[in-house]
Design an enzyme around this catalytic site. Structure first.
Site, PDB file in Angstrom:
ATOM      1  N   HIS A  36      -2.505   3.654  -9.354  1.00 57.69           N
ATOM      2  CA  HIS A  36      -3.145   3.060  -8.186  1.00 57.69           C
ATOM      3  C   HIS A  36      -4.660   3.205  -8.231  1.00 57.69           C
ATOM      4  O   HIS A  36      -5.387   2.304  -7.810  1.00 57.69           O
ATOM      5  CB  HIS A  36      -2.588   3.731  -6.929  1.00 57.69           C
ATOM      6  CG  HIS A  36      -3.056   3.125  -5.645  1.00 57.69           C
ATOM      7  ND1 HIS A  36      -2.532   1.965  -5.133  1.00 57.69           N
ATOM      8  CD2 HIS A  36      -4.020   3.524  -4.764  1.00 57.69           C
ATOM      9  CE1 HIS A  36      -3.138   1.668  -3.994  1.00 57.69           C
ATOM     10  NE2 HIS A  36      -4.043   2.594  -3.750  1.00 57.69           N
ATOM     11  N   HIS A  84      -0.304  -3.268   0.434  1.00 59.07           N
ATOM     12  CA  HIS A  84       0.372  -2.072   0.928  1.00 59.07           C
ATOM     13  C   HIS A  84       1.870  -2.305   0.789  1.00 59.07           C
ATOM     14  O   HIS A  84       2.627  -2.275   1.759  1.00 59.07           O
ATOM     15  CB  HIS A  84      -0.035  -1.783   2.373  1.00 59.07           C
ATOM     16  CG  HIS A  84      -0.888  -0.554   2.496  1.00 59.07           C
ATOM     17  ND1 HIS A  84      -0.950   0.212   3.617  1.00 59.07           N
ATOM     18  CD2 HIS A  84      -1.718   0.054   1.611  1.00 59.07           C
ATOM     19  CE1 HIS A  84      -1.770   1.229   3.440  1.00 59.07           C
ATOM     20  NE2 HIS A  84      -2.254   1.153   2.219  1.00 59.07           N
ATOM     21  N   ASP A 106     -13.176  -1.183   3.352  1.00 60.51           N
ATOM     22  CA  ASP A 106     -13.803  -1.551   2.088  1.00 60.51           C
ATOM     23  C   ASP A 106     -14.951  -2.531   2.320  1.00 60.51           C
ATOM     24  O   ASP A 106     -15.984  -2.470   1.650  1.00 60.51           O
ATOM     25  CB  ASP A 106     -12.768  -2.192   1.150  1.00 60.51           C
ATOM     26  CG  ASP A 106     -11.860  -1.163   0.502  1.00 60.51           C
ATOM     27  OD1 ASP A 106     -12.312  -0.027   0.280  1.00 60.51           O
ATOM     28  OD2 ASP A 106     -10.705  -1.493   0.208  1.00 60.51           O
TER      29      ASP A 106
END
Length: 707
Positions: A36, A84, A106
């Protein structure tokens, strides 16, 4: 503690350190070396993406949290795409909501104001109770967060396939706007800066990065899912933007938590962090829990010592926690202390240099059968009632897509959404994926989804300027899975270079599998942004307009929606990028000269699904398939269901304009709009599609709301 590290990786760590790491150090390495966070199975191939260009302000190689593109007059848009998936499979409401929250953070980490969201959702067959539950709560979660913080959801995709039964895909893209000279970096370049954290750290999201880097086990992993708090998120959004000019770097505390945030922000420098100074939601957290918690609504700031109080004062006004927890050093050692003692002491180069893997590849063997006998009318009706092609109003009606008053073309109105920027330019955005084609030929699929997004933007008058991507596959250690990954990436890179739409950011998501270990269909997805060069098109349908078709229809049926229904047969569509470009340029020219009333690219579902949006506007259509330009002779199945790229359907009151100005694009008048509401007449044979139109408007409401 459950680690995602392999025995090989653990032994590599021991050799590099010359000792056995502590439990907290293993947790730190596990987070930073997870798929990830590290891209260890994809980074080698990601380097083939074009990531520079005249409009690129911030690209992949800049090691930032988001990409940025110049949109003129001193402004830049900031783009980010994340998923997600695993959290949404366990807790769809919080999984989807925190996906939105993470994207927003972000965007603001660049000092940009969030102006739009897109959500691309894929779940299993809605005949199953679990999939209806997943979808209902995923949509609620996205709406809950986006509506609460005032960022419009302007578009997206909603698709259904049994491959996603255990592992739904929930992708969220965020767009922000910022002055180019006010973009804030995510990394520091000088020691001495103070590390400031805002927000409370709790027990939710523990080991989330590791959790996202392995397949779903079916065990109770609810603790790895973060809890959404959009009201706290709104405070973080507003105040972060208010202090952006007072700090040297900003980073969202997302995947991997504090250990990843600090280490990545240090970018090769060292850091000293006192864990007992971290504001906690739950008392008596262990050092390991503080390190890897992924509690939401937290940010990390690099601040000059003399500005720490000023920055924290802004948050404290809202009674929001803000604390100085450490500082950056020049010794390239990352240290986390607890009660005065080091619990983590690791070199930056170890943490930021995981082993990179290139796994074995094996081309999947595809079972292709003889073409079956297919009843045309049955195929048309079966296609049009599929939930992929029904109205998605049930979903987007739950989103506030007009907040901010910048949405020009709303969800469901056209093939792409359009928003107005502060410099009054119009930005078009669209997300595209095609897992059925990717399952048959990942390379052609990679090209296809970029070309389709480029065509989608053209239908509203926009030219693509840049891409963010999300590459979603099963376990990369399986040779057939890794082959499709490599091939899809190769296709995306080739098309992105051709259209001059550099890839400025993205994400790789592996280990998307069902509980039996079967991978999902390969699902690379791209979101393309483009600028309207002159006029934009809001589609309209009127009686008497001519139907013009652009492009050549080829005998390419394998990997199409038709073969999803009837089994794999025929040839895979081969993408001719020059045809997509030329046809898109003709569409934009036609829009600018006022010759286009309605425009839709011919993509998934073929001509049948391209024409259907005309019929649902209380109109009828008469089509002469003999006028369709094709390499398949009189093959009606090909004419109606081929998904060859480079094609558009246009409604116009001046069809001859397209014949005169086609410039190498095949163009022909294939029909006319009439007043026979719901009737599709093909070569003189009438089909009453009233039931399919009713299904189009009501299907999702009936299936989901009456559950």
């Amino acid at each position: 503690m459950r680690l995602s590290l392999s025995a090989y990786e653990m032994e590599l760590v021991r050799k590099k350190l010359g000792r056995e790491p502590t439990e907290a150090e293993w947790a730190t390495i596990d987070a930073l070396w997870s798929e990830h966070c590290s891209y260890k199975s994809s980074k080698v191939y990601l380097r083939s993406f074009p990531s520079t260009g005249e409009r690129v302000v911030m690209g992949i190689e800049d090691w930032q949290d988001a990409g940025a593109l110049d949109v003129g007059d001193g402004w830049a848009i900031v783009l980010k795409l994340e998923s997600h998936n695993h959290p949404s499979a366990i807790d769809p409401f919080n999984g989807a909501a925190t996906g939105v929250g993470g994207i927003i953070r972000d965007i603001i980490s660049k000092g940009a104001v969030p102006i739009a969201l897109l959500d691309m959702i894929r779940v299993g067959n809605l005949n199953k109770d679990k999939n209806r539950w997943l979808l209902k709560n995923i949509i609620k979660g996205i709406g809950f967060y986006g509506n609460s913080i005032g960022v419009p959801v302007v578009g997206g995709e909603l698709s259904f396939d049994e491959t996603y039964d255990d592992n739904p895909l929930v992708d969220v893209a965020g767009i922000g706007i910022v002055r180019k000279d006010r973009i804030v970096p995510s990394i520091v370049k000088q020691p001495g800066l103070r590390i400031v954290i805002v927000g409370l750290t709790g027990l939710d999201g523990l080991g989330g990065a590791s959790f996202a880097s392995r397949k779903l086990s079916g065990e109770n992993e609810i603790g790895a899912v973060q809890i959404a708090d959009p009201f706290a998120g709104k405070i973080v959004l507003d105040v972060t933007l208010a202090v952006a000019d007072k700090v040297d770097a900003i980073k969202d505390l997302g995947g991997g938590g504090l250990v990843v945030g600090v280490t990545e922000m240090a970018n090769g420098l060292g850091a000293v962090v006192d864990l007992d100074k971290v504001p906690l939601r739950v008392s008596d957290l262990t050092p390991e829990e503080i390190l890897i918690s992924e509690t939401q609504e937290r940010m990390l700031f690099a601040v000059k010592e003399e500005k720490v109080k000023e920055v924290c004062k802004e948050f404290e006004y809202y009674e929001y926690p803000c604390a100085e927890i450490g500082y950056f050093t020049e010794d390239s050692i990352v240290r986390f202390r607890y009660k005065g003692k080091d619990v983590v002491r690791l070199p930056s180069d170890l943490l930021l240099s995981p082993p990179l893997f290139m796994w074995d590849v094996k081309r999947p063997i595809k079972q292709v059968k003889e073409r079956p006998e297919i009843n045309i009318e049955e195929a048309i009706r079966k296609t049009l009632i599929h939930p992929d092609f029904v109205s998605k109003e049930w979903a987007y009606s739950q989103f506030d897509y007009e907040v901010g008053t910048s949405t020009v073309i709303k969800p469901g109105e056209a093939d792409a959404s359009v928003i107005v920027l502060p410099n009054q330019k119009l930005l078009a955005v669209k997300g595209d994926a095609n897992p059925d084609l990717c399952e048959e030929d990942a390379y052609e699929c990679g090209k296809y989804i970029v070309a389709e997004a480029y065509r989608n933007l053209a239908t509203v008058g926009a030219k693509g300027i840049g891409i963010v991507d999300h590459l979603q596959f099963g376990d990369p250690r399986k040779p057939e899975v890794y082959y499709t990954f490599v091939e899809a990436l190769r296709g995306i890179a080739e098309a992105a270079k051709f259209f001059n739409t550099p890839v400025v950011g993205g994400k790789v998501s592996f280990h998307n599998e069902n509980k039996e270990g079967k991978p999902i269909k390969p699902t690379p997805l791209i979101v393309m942004a483009g600028l309207v060069e002159n006029k934009f098109l809001r589609p309209s349908v009127e009686n008497g307009l001519s139907v013009v078709m652009l492009g050549l229809t080829r005998n390419e049926l394998r990997g199409t929606f038709l073969t999803k229904l009837y089994g794999s047969f025929g040839d895979v569509p081969k993408v001719r990028l020059n045809e997509d470009l030329l046809a898109s340029e003709l569409i934009i020219q036609g829009i600018n000269e006022g010759k286009v009333k309605f425009s839709k690219d011919v993509g998934r579902g073929g001509l049948v699904t391209a024409l259907f949006p005309i019929l649902v506007k209380n109109c009828g259509l008469e089509v002469q398939t003999s006028q369709i330009k094709t390499d398949a002779g009189d093959d009606l199945l090909v004419k109606l269901f081929s998904e060859s790229s480079g094609r558009f359907v246009v409604l116009t009151d001046d069809p001859e304009w397209f014949i005169r100005n086609k410039k190498g694009v095949m163009a022909s008048v294939i029909g006319k709009v009439n007043s026979d509401s719901g009737i599709l007449k093909i070569d003189g044979k009438s089909l009453d599609l009233s039931r399919e139109i009713e299904n189009y408007y009501n299907y999702l409401y009936k299936v989901i709301e009456n559950d």
